[in-house]
Design a protein around this motif. Sequence first.
Motif, PDB file in Angstrom:
ATOM      1  N   GLY A  15     -38.885   4.166  24.202  1.00 29.86           N
ATOM      2  CA  GLY A  15     -38.559   3.201  23.145  1.00 29.86           C
ATOM      3  C   GLY A  15     -37.541   3.704  22.140  1.00 29.86           C
ATOM      4  O   GLY A  15     -37.313   3.076  21.116  1.00 29.86           O
ATOM      5  N   LEU A  16     -36.918   4.821  22.416  1.00 29.54           N
ATOM      6  CA  LEU A  16     -35.947   5.399  21.469  1.00 29.54           C
ATOM      7  C   LEU A  16     -34.643   4.606  21.504  1.00 29.54           C
ATOM      8  O   LEU A  16     -34.289   4.018  22.521  1.00 29.54           O
ATOM      9  N   THR A  17     -33.929   4.646  20.399  1.00 37.36           N
ATOM     10  CA  THR A  17     -32.701   3.857  20.301  1.00 37.36           C
ATOM     11  C   THR A  17     -31.593   4.647  19.618  1.00 37.36           C
ATOM     12  O   THR A  17     -31.824   5.288  18.599  1.00 37.36           O
ATOM     13  N   ILE A  18     -30.423   4.573  20.195  1.00 39.51           N
ATOM     14  CA  ILE A  18     -29.213   4.979  19.468  1.00 39.51           C
ATOM     15  C   ILE A  18     -28.534   3.686  19.052  1.00 39.51           C
ATOM     16  O   ILE A  18     -28.148   2.878  19.897  1.00 39.51           O
ATOM     17  N   PRO A  19     -28.431   3.467  17.733  1.00 39.47           N
ATOM     18  CA  PRO A  19     -28.008   2.137  17.281  1.00 39.47           C
ATOM     19  C   PRO A  19     -26.568   1.809  17.656  1.00 39.47           C
ATOM     20  O   PRO A  19     -25.699   2.673  17.703  1.00 39.47           O
ATOM     21  N   ARG A  20     -26.341   0.537  17.904  1.00 44.35           N
ATOM     22  CA  ARG A  20     -25.002   0.031  18.193  1.00 44.35           C
ATOM     23  C   ARG A  20     -24.252  -0.201  16.888  1.00 44.35           C
ATOM     24  O   ARG A  20     -24.852  -0.255  15.824  1.00 44.35           O
ATOM     25  N   PRO A  21     -22.957  -0.332  17.007  1.00 50.86           N
ATOM     26  CA  PRO A  21     -22.170  -0.574  15.791  1.00 50.86           C
ATOM     27  C   PRO A  21     -22.547  -1.901  15.151  1.00 50.86           C
ATOM     28  O   PRO A  21     -23.025  -2.805  15.827  1.00 50.86           O
ATOM     29  N   VAL A  22     -22.347  -1.984  13.867  1.00 53.04           N
ATOM     30  CA  VAL A  22     -22.563  -3.233  13.152  1.00 53.04           C
ATOM     31  C   VAL A  22     -21.215  -3.680  12.614  1.00 53.04           C
ATOM     32  O   VAL A  22     -20.513  -2.897  11.965  1.00 53.04           O
ATOM     33  N   ASP A  23     -20.846  -4.889  12.896  1.00 51.68           N
ATOM     34  CA  ASP A  23     -19.536  -5.424  12.504  1.00 51.68           C
ATOM     35  C   ASP A  23     -18.406  -4.483  12.924  1.00 51.68           C
ATOM     36  O   ASP A  23     -17.467  -4.229  12.154  1.00 51.68           O
ATOM     37  N   GLY A  24     -18.540  -3.936  14.120  1.00 47.01           N
ATOM     38  CA  GLY A  24     -17.473  -3.101  14.640  1.00 47.01           C
ATOM     39  C   GLY A  24     -17.427  -1.689  14.087  1.00 47.01           C
ATOM     40  O   GLY A  24     -16.579  -0.898  14.460  1.00 47.01           O
ATOM     41  N   GLU A  25     -18.333  -1.356  13.173  1.00 48.85           N
ATOM     42  CA  GLU A  25     -18.345  -0.018  12.581  1.00 48.85           C
ATOM     43  C   GLU A  25     -19.563   0.764  13.068  1.00 48.85           C
ATOM     44  O   GLU A  25     -20.678   0.234  13.070  1.00 48.85           O
ATOM     45  N   SER A  26     -19.351   2.008  13.449  1.00 48.92           N
ATOM     46  CA  SER A  26     -20.483   2.836  13.840  1.00 48.92           C
ATOM     47  C   SER A  26     -21.395   3.047  12.639  1.00 48.92           C
ATOM     48  O   SER A  26     -20.934   3.192  11.517  1.00 48.92           O
ATOM     49  N   VAL A  27     -22.687   3.077  12.920  1.00 48.99           N
ATOM     50  CA  VAL A  27     -23.648   3.335  11.846  1.00 48.99           C
ATOM     51  C   VAL A  27     -24.115   4.780  11.969  1.00 48.99           C
ATOM     52  O   VAL A  27     -23.897   5.409  12.999  1.00 48.99           O
ATOM     53  N   PRO A  28     -24.753   5.326  10.929  1.00 51.25           N
ATOM     54  CA  PRO A  28     -25.207   6.720  11.013  1.00 51.25           C
ATOM     55  C   PRO A  28     -26.053   6.955  12.271  1.00 51.25           C
ATOM     56  O   PRO A  28     -26.960   6.178  12.570  1.00 51.25           O
ATOM     57  N   GLY A  29     -25.737   8.014  13.006  1.00 52.37           N
ATOM     58  CA  GLY A  29     -26.486   8.321  14.226  1.00 52.37           C
ATOM     59  C   GLY A  29     -26.220   7.343  15.343  1.00 52.37           C
ATOM     60  O   GLY A  29     -26.932   7.346  16.350  1.00 52.37           O
ATOM     61  N   GLY A  30     -25.193   6.510  15.203  1.00 53.54           N
ATOM     62  CA  GLY A  30     -24.969   5.449  16.178  1.00 53.54           C
ATOM     63  C   GLY A  30     -23.858   5.758  17.160  1.00 53.54           C
ATOM     64  O   GLY A  30     -23.129   6.733  17.027  1.00 53.54           O
TER      65      GLY A  30
END
Lengths: 474, 569
Positions: free
Chosen positions: A96-111
């Motif tokens: 269930g672990l996740t590496i987050p996707r970008p938000v509004d085209g910007e990478s997020v911390p740890g993403g």
Amino acid sequence: MRTKRLRRRTFLAGAGATVGLPLLQTMQAQAGGQPAPSRFLVIFCGTSLPPEDSFVPATTGAGYELTRSLRPLAGNDADAGWSWGDVSDEISVVTGLTIPRPVDGESVPGGRASDGDWHSSTMSPLLSGVRAVDAGPRPRGETADILVARSISKDSCFESLNYRAQFEKYRDDDGLGPDDGRISFSYDASGDIVPNIPVVSPEFAHQQLFTGFVPPGDDGALRRLERDRSVLDIVRDSTASLMGRVGAEDRLRLERHFDEIRALEQRIDGLTPPVGGNCSVLSPPGPDPELATNRSDDGLIGWADETSRARSLADLVHMAFACDLTRVATLQLTFSQSFMSVEPFLGIQADLHEIGHGAGDENDVADGVAWHVETLAYLVDKFRSTPEGSGTMLDNVAIVFVAEGGMMIDGDPHTSQNMAALVAGRAGGLLPGQHLSADGYHPANVVISAMNAVGVPTEVLGEVEGELPGLRNA
Amino acid sequence: MANKFPHLPAPLGVLSPASICGWAAVGLLLFSAGCYSGVGAAQGIGETDSGGEASDTSSVPPDDDFPEDPAVLGPSPLRRLSLAEYRATVLDLTGVDVGPELGLLPSDPRTPFDNDALEQFASPGLIEGLHVIATSVAQSVVEDPNLRSLILGCEPTGPDDEACFRTFVGRFLFRAYRRPPSSAEVDRYMEAETIAQDQQAFDAAVQVVIAAALQDPSMLHRVEIGTPVTGLSGVRALDEWELASRLSYLLYGSMPDDSLFAAADAGDLDTVDGLEAAAIRMLDTEQGRAQVQRFHAQWLGYESMPHLASLGDAMRAETETLIEETLFESEDSWFAMLSARRTWVTPELAAHYGMSEQVEEGWVEYQDPQRAGILSHATVLSNGSKFGDTSPVQRGLFVRRRLLCDEIPLPTDVDVDVDAPPEAQSEDACKLERYERHREDPTCAACHVYLDPVGFGLEGFDAAGRKRLHEPDRPDCPIDGLGELNGVGDFSGPAELGQHLQVSPDLEDCLVRHTYRFAVGREPTNIETATIEELKKLTQDQGWRFDALLLAIVKSPSFRYRVEGGMGG
């Protein structure tokens, strides 16, 4: 407490192949009942995971049932080549672990980055906890193994060992450079992140650990050692002198070179004595398995018997830990986005990457991942079979097994949702043998737990914060 | 350690007493000493130490052709020998081939060349690996009486024969450093003499010297210090030894040979004409030709191929023979390789191509009008396969990146699995249909219009260069092989693609750019475009002969000068 330093070549004196060294017990006694050191190992699988059914155990907690990808943990299957005992009790499965996707085209911390769903854009957050900003596989922060090595392995013969089982990339340049064959990165003298190049040859890896020792009474070997020292004296002085003559940028480039020569000198001169009587000189693995296309007897593409390479390197990691030659290692089984052939173990004329893209079905993807899990099971069984202190070596290791991507969702093999990690060892209160469903957590949370388990107190890895609850009794 | 004598390099290959003396002739030239006169040699050291201890007190004026803006020379980072260069150098230095052992070390990444200075990272595997190899070479040398005497240059009277030891150290360091060692450097190596005393064996100290020299960073790297240029801060003119090394690693992939050392010592390399003369001589040697082949194999992506060894060798032989014939025998334009109507095949390769009539190895005229030149070789057509078959996208990328030096960005912000084969509308869809979205969806088409049509124009040739009329196992999917080089014209097959490329200014640029990149060991920076344009002009004036391009590089200011720093750190 002052560490008693003995010469490496003395302590391994007179050893035959896989024969325990009588001298060691003496040395152990001399060194006097220190507790066994903690060791840290990262194993990397360069392919994404199969659909949930084939990977995620149905139940959480202890006693989970093995899914298709995890079957090698049961061992005891001569036909499959699983010669080890059941280690499922020793391995925790975190899903269930996740590496987050970008938000509004910007990478997020740890993403991961916004450049499409490239395999390699998970590498930075996975290994360093720092977000990726492009498709390139080079992490943007130091990787966990380096942070741990600096903390617990500084005085070891090798600060850390980096091995890779997959011989070559087996595919043309993809424009992203060679970093997909590397999983350890650190800062260089000018503050850039640079790769720590893995050793790929089991034959050489063995030589590096185990040759050149001086059997007692072997004057020839002693003379060779004297010559070696004299050689490195000259080389070191010569390097220092050269650094004084070149420009500032070139001096920085030579600094790493100089450090490695110093490290080699120190390796030749001595090391901290081992804490257990398990240290023996492994018999050499023999010549490296050849690239299959260099042989005339089969037409395999992208195969150099990585199964045997992985086992040989696992043997070396085990013994390097047992001999306390290092306390940190990375074992990259396959390249990120691996083009290694699966034909030898799946019977399909395709590579690991292709079976996730239609050349195989979901079971094939699961079995491709299982091929990686085999090496983990093999190694865990080895640690468990090696007594240390009042228990086994497994009590003093933390092993984290990670894969480049998450589980296939609706046939998409590039997700970074529903990622997973396998954790083995009992160092620092790690709790083995359970399935943890860790929705909302990042793979780096697992790594942070493992770092703390081996005595590297940290709240963060890169931009990711906190241990994964439930993975250990702190 | 591999067998030694069969691999003796050319300068050492003809072993008469005279040529043994010839090995030492460099010592004679430099140190005004007889072949076996160690004392004389030793005394000469340090007097011609321009490379050893560069001094900042003197400076030289720039040449007339020096560019107005020194930045166009590009940066000169310290370059380590590639593993291939190391192997060749150790062979030339000692007569020992370390090829098999180097296979154990971390390999040099191809970008696409194996000499990329910015990809050279020291690692425990590399440093200890070189240590192990150097130690083992040293032992091989002293255990082989012929090699030993060749390299020693004198016969010691006993373990404490300091004069003989000094002779040997001076001679060996000279060749290892590719310049006269300074007296301080010789003294550093003279320390090894204590080993001879301790172990009562002269050869023990010899082994120490050889082993140390073969992992000495001044041997492993192409150290360039140069002399400051008057009025140009940060710019240095390379000295004759540094130029000799630049020449030999560009044109041989190894250390200078005796003639080149002699030319450097005689001051011949101080002029552009002298450099050119040396380069012309070198290009006409076996080593020089082999280097041109190596360049092409890495550039055009057939250094290693996904084919069994013997077939792969036959494919390489085809391409190497065309290169040899066009560039060296006919001294034709490089672009003539795109239109050759005949090719050189072995029986195995002829059978592979389906040229059933060819039973002996040799030249054969193409019957198929779609085939012509190097683009129809299996070597080149082996590039860019994916998903078990040719990939029109990957082949398009190959042509764009390697032949036209186009930058094709990776897809961004696309909601599609760009890494998977294009989705089929139906199970039965043929390939052209499956790539439909790349043409129809404007987001995809923006880039793919440059890629897919190139690949589809080569679809009539499979991933091993064989002609085919339909998709593998799909007789219902005939291949029309129609393609387009966007902005240039339609084509079908390698022959017509070659015709387009033959007149393409982009390929001209790309040929020069890759050759320049190979020469400087890094990607050219933007500001070096001026340098590349100049090289293009000079090569064009010479009818696009490849040797003319190499000579233009050798004669250019960027070859003779270096700019300190500039990598941007």
